[in-house]
Design an enzyme around this catalytic site. Structure first.
Site, short mmCIF file in Angstrom:
data_model
loop_
_atom_site.label_atom_id
_atom_site.label_comp_id
_atom_site.label_asym_id
_atom_site.label_seq_id
_atom_site.Cartn_x
_atom_site.Cartn_y
_atom_site.Cartn_z
N ILE A 540 0.82 -1.22 0.00
CA ILE A 540 0.00 0.00 0.00
C ILE A 540 0.85 1.26 0.00
O ILE A 540 0.31 2.37 0.03
CB ILE A 540 -0.96 0.01 1.21
N GLY A 544 11.73 5.77 0.88
CA GLY A 544 13.16 5.63 0.99
C GLY A 544 13.61 4.68 2.08
O GLY A 544 14.73 4.19 2.06
N PHE A 545 12.73 4.40 3.07
CA PHE A 545 13.13 3.53 4.17
C PHE A 545 12.46 2.17 4.11
O PHE A 545 12.62 1.37 5.02
CB PHE A 545 12.82 4.20 5.51
N VAL A 548 5.47 -0.55 2.61
CA VAL A 548 4.37 -0.71 3.55
C VAL A 548 3.37 -1.71 2.97
O VAL A 548 2.98 -1.61 1.80
CB VAL A 548 3.68 0.64 3.82
N LYS A 562 5.29 -1.82 8.06
CA LYS A 562 6.38 -1.21 7.29
C LYS A 562 7.62 -2.08 7.42
O LYS A 562 8.13 -2.30 8.53
CB LYS A 562 6.67 0.20 7.80
N ASP A 657 10.07 15.43 7.35
CA ASP A 657 9.48 15.03 6.06
C ASP A 657 7.96 15.24 6.07
O ASP A 657 7.20 14.32 5.79
CB ASP A 657 9.82 13.57 5.75
#
Length: 894
Positions: A540, A544-545, A548, A562, A657
């Site tokens: 979904i 960058g990390f 999900v 995540k 962010d």
């Protein structure tokens, strides 16, 4: 069965604790032994039967709690607010927030030796000598049991479990969710907000057949229907008031019709309380902190005694509360926080039932001191004048003949005569409405007073304090010992759990089973999350990390998982420690971290699932258009969350962010910021990533591209950019045409950089917002899909706040706390500084040029691994590439 190696590890941990803190175990064991030997304890119950007696001393370990609700959300306790040892009350308390929601003997406290008694006739609170201080009224049947409901309602039940008496029917200053307040009943404030007394105060909230009103001393000073957030739906006769998940409502016709409603964001637990300062506040509990959802009245000077007796209240030029002063001819008496006449030969009249009692034949000692123009009294709005069409002298005669009259207002143009009876409060100052409305205070010549005493009356109230020379120090020692023991055990369990996790990750023992720590996020094993997500099949989101996935746990809870793929070599211990910190951060507008996984090389975070997706999809997608009120509520909720991260946490958290993709929407479009904890999970090896580029271009503050320090003001800049997108319904940097003005000529254009003169018709929206602000043409900035369903003033408010947020110099940007105040109307709107916004014009010109060339995408091919040219030189001059304003992302959506 405990394994030998685990038993040995526990033994080593215990020995280590003894070595490092030799005094602590000895102290805990000794204090606990003394406590148990002197005061035999009783365990708290879920249900109590008659012939039950208890005192605080029986429940010292549980702070006087003798009864819990079945879900342990509430407890009934013999409680001493503020941990003082002289005044104890029978209270109902919300366990997690330690908030008193009801008290029985609020005006008749007992000592530490006082008792409660449940008999077949009812419930009684008595002092140490057996004298009754409070009791339930006579009941129509015998009591079989007492219980505390899961909603906080203390109930006496008969043999059929039918209710004989309920605390909900006798509210004090607070109501909780599911509690109703029928017409004719009231909430009454405490006298003060001190930690140790609950005695009845002067402010109250009452429910009438048409409204809900706030009163002081029996006089109305505000109506709920006057608040802009209250919406009237019908004119049926009100029957009761209810606080529920969605807000505050006045119901009619057995709850089938809502007459008046204050809609609020959904919350699992909230209370409404009348405070000793005259405010009625609805607050929601987020798991750690209280958030104020509704404050009434909004105008603080409308509160009758906000400044004290005869003092003037003004909000002009202040931001931290009202400015209080004395009228001309009066001086401040600090002892009573009131104003008294300057001259010692005159005094203020006393009450009718005092030694001073006026008669119509003898009032030659009475005169009046004027308050001057621009003054107003709260009661004028809600009470009728005694006369119309009379002159000032006649109005004063009416007051002089009435011993309950303490002052008056007279309007010369209409002969309006209004008398102030029984008590004097504060007066509003600097009020518009004509110079012919004049106020006067009745005064007496001291030589004519009946008793000949000085005019300076002294307060008859004296506070007596019982000092327990033996019990208090000893009880304090025992309480400290209890807290120390709990802290030691929890710390030991947490550290042991981390050691166990590291040990069980070795091949010899296989993978670790999931374990949970009370108050912290749940720890899941990898297989559980793989099963929940269907082997990570439903993606979904990505960024960058990591990626999900949507998942469903075994208890049918839908979650977002995540899977972190770029967290470096951070070890399990460090990762779990940071999770413990992030898991304790709770706010209604932050996505809740439900759990985590740290197994082998796997790192996963489990969040609550947001059913409306991200703001980016809702605002810019093809679905239903967000209405203006929904946009405003999203802006306010997001601001509150960022203010909490910056100021409400033990350690300040900078999100880094903020963008629509990271603002998720739950039921009723309640905004929740996600990924607020990822910056805390970055380890030193990623510091270069953090300091050179963190976030998403288009929302990055200028300081990211210079050597300037990064602070919470970088989040403020990003928030301002999001605010502009909420106004326009389009991305700030997307090459979309803007509707041209029908009336703009060359004389009104702003400089050569104006996008309005661009042949391409493509515009960088923040620059357009600046230009329209300069021209005062705000409606042209609103999302055209709203089709007029928004006012100029509403758009102006958000645009002004947004431009203040995007000032080039961080010091000029407001804090998020200030932004929340401006959105709520408590703080005056800021004024954008044009000299600090000129950089937007450069971005606008470059955006237009690249749009015409048609190769903006190629110009924006940029990653964090590539060097880049700063847009801002050391002197602040704008230059270089346009990569800053590109919509190309660095960290990606969450």
């Amino acid at each position: 069965m405990v394994r030998p190696r685990e038993r040995e590890r526990e033994r080593e941990n215990l020995i280590s604790c003894f070595r490092n803190q030799k005094w602590l175990p000895f102290f805990i064991i000794s204090a606990t032994f003394i406590f148990i030997s002197l005061f035999p304890t009783i365990s708290a119950s879920y249900r109590i039967t008659p012939n039950y007696t208890a005192s605080y001393l029986h429940f010292v370990e549980d702070h006087g709690a003798f009864l819990y609700s079945q879900n342990r959300t509430f407890k009934a306790a013999i409680f001493n607010p503020g941990n003082q040892q002289t005044t104890f009350y029978l209270c109902v308390i919300h366990v997690q927030s330690h908030t008193i929601t009801w008290s029985a003997n609020r005006d008749a406290p007992i000592s530490i030796s006082g008792k409660i008694l449940l008999s077949s006739h009812g419930l009684t609170v008595s002092d140490q000598n057996g004298n009754t201080k409070w009791s339930t009224p006579q009941l129509h049947s015998s009591v079989l049991a007492m219980m505390l409901s899961d909603f906080g309602n203390l109930m006496l039940l008969d043999q059929n479990d039918a209710s004989l008496w309920e605390s909900f029917h006798f509210p004090t200053d607070t109501i909780v969710m599911a509690q109703s307040l029928p017409v004719g009943t009231s909430l009454t404030s405490s006298l003060t907000e001190s930690d140790d007394h609950l005695s009845t105060g002067n402010y109250s909230l009452s429910v009438t057949t048409s409204d809900s009103i706030l009163q002081w001393g029996g006089s109305t000073y505000s109506k709920l229907s006057m608040d802009p957030n209250a919406h009237r739906n019908s004119n049926y006769l009100v029957e009761y008031l209810v606080l529920n998940t969605n807000g505050l409502s006045l119901f009619a016709r057995n709850g089938s019709i809502i007459v008046l409603q204050v809609k609020l964001f959904p919350s699992d637990f909230r209370i409404a309380k009348v405070y000793s300062n005259g405010h009625f506040i609805i607050s929601s509990f987020s798991g750690r902190d209280w958030n104020q959802d509704f404050v009434w009245p909004r105008e603080i000077c409308e509160i009758p005694y906000i400044c004290g007796r005869i003092r003037l209240c003004s909000i002009v030029g202040t931001s931290n509360g009202p400015a209080c002063s004395c009228p001309s001819g009066f001086k401040h008496e600090h002892q009573t926080n009131s104003c008294i006449p300057n001259e010692g030969s005159i005094s203020l009249p006393l009450a009718c039932n005092s030694s001073y009692n006026q008669s119509s034949q003898n009032f030659q000692n009475i005169s009046y001191l004027g308050l001057g123009t621009g003054k107003y009294y709260y009661d004028i709005k809600f009470s009728d004048p005694v006369k119309y069409g009379i002159n000032l002298s006649t109005c004063q005669d009416l007051c002089s003949k009435d011993c309950s009259c303490l002052g008056l207002f007279h309007r010369d143009s209409s002969g309006f005569c209004f008398l102030i009876h029984n008590h004097l409060g504060s007066f509003m100052s600097n009020v518009a409405g004509g110079s012919d409305l004049l106020g006067y205070i009745k005064i007496l010549d001291a030589i004519y007073t009946a008793d000949g005493a000085s005019n300076h009356s002294r307060s008859p109230r004296q506070v007596s304090t019982l000092v327990a020379l033996v019990i208090f120090p000893f009880a304090a020692l025992l309480v400290a010992a209890g807290f120390a023991l709990l802290w030691w055990r929890k710390r030991k369990k947490f550290l042991a759990g981390l050691e166990k996790s590291d040990h069980l990750s070795s091949p010899s023992f296989g993978e670790a089973e999931a374990f949970s720590i009370p108050g912290l996020p749940v720890r899941y094993d990898y297989e559980t999350l793989r099963e929940a997500t269907g082997d990570f099949s439903t993606q979904i989101g990505s960024g960058g990390f990591g990626v999900v996935f949507k998942g469903t746990l075994r208890d049918k809870t839908v979650v977002a998982v995540k899977k972190i793929t770029n967290l470096g070599l951070q070890g399990k211990r460090e990762f779990c420690t940071e999770i413990a910190v992030i898991g304790n951060i709770h706010h209604a507008n932050l996505v809740k971290l439900r759990g985590f996984c740290a197994q082998g090389t796997q790192r996963l975070l489990v969040y609550e699932y947001m059913n409306h997706g991200s703001l980016e999809k809702t605002l810019f997608g093809n679905g239903p258009v967000l209405e203006w009120q929904e946009r405003f509520d999203i802006a306010l909720g997001t601001a509150r969350a960022l203010a909490y991260l910056h100021n409400g946490c033990e350690n300040k958290i900078i999100h880094c962010d903020v963008k629509p993709e990271n603002i998720l929407l739950h039921d009723h479009f309640q905004p929740k910021i996600s990924d607020f904890g990822l910056s805390k999970l970055l380890n030193p090896e990623q510091s270069s990533h953090f300091t050179t580029m963190r976030g998403t271009r288009g929302y990055l503050a200028p300081e990211w591209l210079t050597s300037s320090a990064i602070s919470e003001k970088t989040d403020v800049y990003s928030y301002g950019m999001v605010l502009l997108e909420l106004v326009s319904g389009r991305k700030n940097c997307s090459p979309q045409p803007v509707q041209q003005s029908h009336s703009l000529d060359d004389d009104n254009s702003i400089g050569n950089s104006s996008s309005l003169s661009s042949n391409s018709g493509l515009v960088y929206f923040p620059m357009l917002a600046l230009e329209m602000h300069e021209l005062g043409r705000y409606l042209e900035l609103a999302d055209p899909r709203l089709e007029g369903r928004v006012t100029r003033e509403e758009v102006e408010k958000l645009v002004c706040i947004a431009l203040c947020c995007v000032h080039e110099e961080p010091a000029l940007r407001p804090s998020m706390m200030t932004i929340v105040g401006m959105l709520e109307g408590r703080i005056e709107l800021g004024h954008p500084r044009f000299e600090s916004l000129n950089f937007l014009r450069f971005y606008g010109r470059r955006f237009s040029e690249l749009s015409v060339i048609g190769n903006a995408d190629q110009q924006d091919d940029f990653t964090t691994d590539q060097p880049h040219t700063s847009l801002l030189s050391a002197s602040g001059t704008v230059h270089g590439t346009l990569s800053y304003i590109s919509s190309q992302q660095v960290s990606g959506p969450r």
